[in-house]
Design a protein around this motif. Structure first.
Motif, mmCIF file in Angstrom:
data_model
loop_
_atom_site.group_PDB
_atom_site.id
_atom_site.type_symbol
_atom_site.label_atom_id
_atom_site.label_comp_id
_atom_site.label_asym_id
_atom_site.label_seq_id
_atom_site.Cartn_x
_atom_site.Cartn_y
_atom_site.Cartn_z
ATOM 1 N N CYS A 85 -58.487 22.706 28.757
ATOM 2 C CA CYS A 85 -58.703 23.453 30.007
ATOM 3 C C CYS A 85 -59.924 24.365 29.889
ATOM 4 O O CYS A 85 -60.063 25.111 28.927
ATOM 5 N N VAL A 86 -60.815 24.267 30.888
ATOM 6 C CA VAL A 86 -62.001 25.133 30.909
ATOM 7 C C VAL A 86 -61.858 26.240 31.967
ATOM 8 O O VAL A 86 -62.809 26.943 32.261
ATOM 9 N N HIS A 87 -60.679 26.337 32.573
ATOM 10 C CA HIS A 87 -60.364 27.393 33.542
ATOM 11 C C HIS A 87 -61.297 27.363 34.749
ATOM 12 O O HIS A 87 -61.734 28.396 35.239
ATOM 13 N N CYS A 88 -61.597 26.137 35.202
ATOM 14 C CA CYS A 88 -62.474 25.989 36.366
ATOM 15 C C CYS A 88 -61.761 26.351 37.668
ATOM 16 O O CYS A 88 -62.409 26.655 38.662
ATOM 17 N N GLY A 89 -60.444 26.264 37.694
ATOM 18 C CA GLY A 89 -59.683 26.658 38.874
ATOM 19 C C GLY A 89 -59.454 25.559 39.890
ATOM 20 O O GLY A 89 -58.815 25.786 40.929
ATOM 21 N N ALA A 90 -59.944 24.334 39.637
ATOM 22 C CA ALA A 90 -59.780 23.260 40.625
ATOM 23 C C ALA A 90 -58.312 22.960 40.909
ATOM 24 O O ALA A 90 -57.943 22.632 42.044
ATOM 25 N N CYS A 91 -57.462 23.061 39.912
ATOM 26 C CA CYS A 91 -56.039 22.777 40.115
ATOM 27 C C CYS A 91 -55.369 23.838 40.985
ATOM 28 O O CYS A 91 -54.409 23.552 41.710
ATOM 29 N N VAL A 109 -56.925 30.589 34.077
ATOM 30 C CA VAL A 109 -55.919 29.865 34.868
ATOM 31 C C VAL A 109 -54.623 29.811 34.054
ATOM 32 O O VAL A 109 -54.638 29.404 32.883
ATOM 33 N N ALA A 125 -57.182 16.420 40.504
ATOM 34 C CA ALA A 125 -58.102 17.547 40.715
ATOM 35 C C ALA A 125 -58.781 17.970 39.419
ATOM 36 O O ALA A 125 -59.865 18.545 39.429
ATOM 37 N N CYS A 126 -58.152 17.684 38.299
ATOM 38 C CA CYS A 126 -58.674 18.158 37.010
ATOM 39 C C CYS A 126 -59.620 17.125 36.411
ATOM 40 O O CYS A 126 -59.203 16.043 36.010
ATOM 41 N N TYR A 128 -61.140 17.397 33.649
ATOM 42 C CA TYR A 128 -61.258 17.596 32.198
ATOM 43 C C TYR A 128 -60.075 17.009 31.420
ATOM 44 O O TYR A 128 -59.967 17.210 30.220
ATOM 45 N N ALA A 130 -57.135 17.981 31.465
ATOM 46 C CA ALA A 130 -56.245 19.031 30.962
ATOM 47 C C ALA A 130 -54.875 18.981 31.628
ATOM 48 O O ALA A 130 -53.946 19.665 31.182
ATOM 49 N N VAL A 131 -54.773 18.187 32.699
ATOM 50 C CA VAL A 131 -53.468 17.945 33.314
ATOM 51 C C VAL A 131 -53.333 16.436 33.485
ATOM 52 O O VAL A 131 -54.176 15.801 34.121
HETATM 53 S S1 SF4 Z 1 -58.513 21.830 36.893
HETATM 54 FE FE1 SF4 Z 1 -58.104 21.341 34.732
HETATM 55 S S2 SF4 Z 1 -59.726 22.352 33.573
HETATM 56 FE FE2 SF4 Z 1 -59.718 23.260 35.630
HETATM 57 S S3 SF4 Z 1 -58.373 25.071 35.419
HETATM 58 FE FE3 SF4 Z 1 -57.081 23.385 36.117
HETATM 59 S S4 SF4 Z 1 -56.234 22.516 34.223
HETATM 60 FE FE4 SF4 Z 1 -57.991 23.768 33.635
#
Ligand code: SF4
Ligand code: SF4
Length: 145
Positions: A85-91, A109, A125-126, A128, A130-131
Motif C-alpha cells: 500500500c502506498v496510501h494513495c487513497g483510491a480505495c 489509509v 480501484a487499487c 498497486y 494492495a487489495v
Molecule cells: S488504493 Fe491500494 S495503494 Fe491506494 S491506499 Fe488503497 S490499498 Fe493503498
C-alpha cells in the motif's frame, strides 16, 4: 475455539523447517492446509485454516513471525497487503461503508475490517495490488499453481 484463515508466505531458507508441525505441537493449534506450494527452489506459500483457542492462534502467529514467516489474514474474501500500500487513497473513494478511511493525523489509509461489507469495489480501484481477492492473491503468489 475459533477458526482463522491465514495465508503464509515464507522464504525458501525455511522450506525445510517443520513449521506446521511446530504450530500443531507447540501451540496446540489444528492446521488444515487448503493450498500449498513448497519447493526447495522457491519461496513457500500456504493457504491454511487455523483452529484453536484465540490465545493459541495468537502464539502460533507470533511464532511464525519470529521465524520470518509473513502471515496475511484475509478479511472476508479480501487480502489487504499493507506492505504494497502506498496510501494513495483510491480505495477510500470507492468504499461506501468507510472500511477504508484516511487518518487525518497521519495521512495514512487505514482499514477497519469490521466495517467491510465485502462489496469488493476497492479491488479494481487499487493499482498497486494492495487489495486483492483471496483467489487472485493465491494465483499471484503461486499457491494455486
Ligand atoms: S488504493 Fe491500494 S495503494 Fe491506494 S491506499 Fe488503497 S490499498 Fe493503498
Ligand atoms: S470490499 Fe467494499 S466495503 Fe470492503 S473495504 Fe473494499 S470497498 Fe470497502
Amino acid at each position: 475455539m475459533i477458526q482463522k484463515s491465514v495465508i503464509l508466505n515464507f522464504p525458501r531458507k525455511l522450506v525445510d523447517e517443520p513449521l506446521v508441525s511446530r504450530v500443531i505441537r507447540d501451540c496446540d493449534v489444528e492446521v488444515n492446509i487448503l493450498q500449498a506450494s513448497v519447493t526447495p527452489e522457491e519461496d513457500g506459500h500456504m493457504f491454511v485454516i487455523f483452529k484453536g483457542e484465540p490465545a493459541n492462534i495468537g502464539r502460533a502467529l507470533d511464532f511464525l513471525k519470529e521465524r520470518g514467516v509473513r502471515a496475511i489474514l484475509p478479511v472476508k474474501n479480501l487480502v489487504r497487503d499493507e506492505e504494497r500500500c502506498v496510501h494513495c487513497g483510491a480505495c477510500v473513494g470507492q468504499c461506501a461503508s468507510a472500511a477504508f478511511t484516511i487518518d487525518k493525523d497521519t495521512c495514512q489509509v487505514v482499514f477497519d475490517p469490521d466495517r467491510c461489507i465485502a462489496c469488493e469495489l476497492c479491488i479494481p480501484a487499487c493499482g498497486y495490488g494492495a487489495v486483492e481477492s483471496v483467489s487472485d492473491h493465491l494465483k499471484r503468489t503461486g499457491e494455486a499453481s
